[in-house]
Design a protein around this motif. Sequence first.
Motif, short mmCIF file in Angstrom:
data_model
loop_
_atom_site.label_atom_id
_atom_site.label_comp_id
_atom_site.label_asym_id
_atom_site.label_seq_id
_atom_site.Cartn_x
_atom_site.Cartn_y
_atom_site.Cartn_z
N PRO A 171 -18.59 18.84 18.56
CA PRO A 171 -19.72 18.54 17.68
C PRO A 171 -19.24 18.07 16.31
CG PRO A 171 -19.35 20.88 17.68
CD PRO A 171 -18.38 20.29 18.68
N PHE A 172 -20.12 17.44 15.58
CA PHE A 172 -19.84 17.07 14.20
C PHE A 172 -20.30 18.21 13.29
CE2 PHE A 172 -20.12 13.08 16.44
CZ PHE A 172 -19.02 12.38 15.93
N VAL A 173 -19.69 18.31 12.12
CA VAL A 173 -20.01 19.38 11.19
C VAL A 173 -21.38 19.17 10.55
CG1 VAL A 173 -19.29 20.53 9.05
CG2 VAL A 173 -17.57 19.83 10.72
N THR A 174 -21.71 17.91 10.25
CA THR A 174 -22.98 17.62 9.57
C THR A 174 -23.83 16.64 10.38
OG1 THR A 174 -22.18 15.69 8.34
CG2 THR A 174 -21.84 17.88 7.32
N TYR A 175 -25.11 16.64 10.06
CA TYR A 175 -26.04 15.68 10.67
C TYR A 175 -25.61 14.25 10.34
CZ TYR A 175 -30.14 12.76 11.25
OH TYR A 175 -30.98 11.74 11.61
N GLN A 200 -22.69 12.98 9.76
CA GLN A 200 -21.55 12.56 10.58
C GLN A 200 -22.00 12.18 11.98
OE1 GLN A 200 -19.20 16.12 10.07
NE2 GLN A 200 -17.75 15.06 8.73
N ALA A 201 -22.88 12.98 12.56
CA ALA A 201 -23.40 12.69 13.90
C ALA A 201 -24.21 11.40 13.89
CB ALA A 201 -24.24 13.85 14.40
N LEU A 202 -25.00 11.20 12.84
CA LEU A 202 -25.81 9.99 12.74
C LEU A 202 -24.93 8.75 12.62
CD1 LEU A 202 -28.53 8.56 12.49
CD2 LEU A 202 -28.46 9.07 10.03
N TRP A 203 -23.88 8.81 11.81
CA TRP A 203 -23.00 7.65 11.67
C TRP A 203 -22.27 7.36 12.97
CZ3 TRP A 203 -23.74 4.05 8.41
CH2 TRP A 203 -24.31 4.33 7.18
N ALA A 204 -21.90 8.40 13.71
CA ALA A 204 -21.26 8.19 15.01
C ALA A 204 -22.24 7.53 15.98
CB ALA A 204 -20.77 9.51 15.58
N ALA A 205 -23.49 7.97 15.94
CA ALA A 205 -24.52 7.38 16.81
C ALA A 205 -24.75 5.91 16.44
CB ALA A 205 -25.81 8.17 16.69
N LYS A 206 -24.78 5.62 15.15
CA LYS A 206 -24.96 4.23 14.72
C LYS A 206 -23.78 3.36 15.13
CE LYS A 206 -28.09 4.83 10.83
NZ LYS A 206 -28.26 4.64 9.37
N ALA A 207 -22.57 3.91 15.04
CA ALA A 207 -21.39 3.16 15.47
C ALA A 207 -21.45 2.88 16.96
CB ALA A 207 -20.12 3.94 15.11
N GLU A 242 -26.80 22.50 17.31
CA GLU A 242 -26.58 23.75 18.01
C GLU A 242 -25.81 24.67 17.07
OE1 GLU A 242 -24.83 22.94 21.83
OE2 GLU A 242 -26.56 21.78 22.49
N ASP A 243 -25.57 25.89 17.50
CA ASP A 243 -24.91 26.88 16.63
C ASP A 243 -23.58 26.41 16.06
OD1 ASP A 243 -27.01 28.62 17.02
OD2 ASP A 243 -26.00 29.73 18.62
N ASN A 244 -22.84 25.61 16.83
CA ASN A 244 -21.50 25.20 16.41
C ASN A 244 -21.44 23.81 15.79
OD1 ASN A 244 -22.06 23.97 18.82
ND2 ASN A 244 -20.07 24.34 19.74
N GLY A 245 -22.57 23.16 15.55
CA GLY A 245 -22.58 21.85 14.90
C GLY A 245 -23.58 20.88 15.52
N TRP A 246 -23.41 19.62 15.19
CA TRP A 246 -24.31 18.56 15.62
C TRP A 246 -23.67 17.77 16.76
CZ3 TRP A 246 -29.18 17.86 13.73
CH2 TRP A 246 -29.50 18.60 12.59
#
Length: 76
Positions: free
Chosen positions: A56-60, A62-69, A35-39
């Motif tokens: 939101p996370f700043v980068t994709y 970071q969001a992916l690693w959070a999802a994997k965790a 979204e406009d403000n991050g992932w």
Amino acid sequence: MATILKHRKTRIVTIEAGDSVASQCRPGDIAIVEEDNGWWTFFIGEDGTIDKYDEPFVTYNQALWAAKAAAEFAAE
């Protein structure tokens, strides 16, 4: 079209612009949405409810690693 990755039997779905989490995901999935403000990382409950982290996370990545965790935690 969404991109689907599997981690520990959990589907991690990256949603493309214009698509909705509800239309691309099923119960138990984790969705990543830019979204406009991050992932944002969304979690789809077994009853279809959708929840997300507070910020939101700043980068994709970071969001992916959070999802994997989260998928690791769910697999235990």
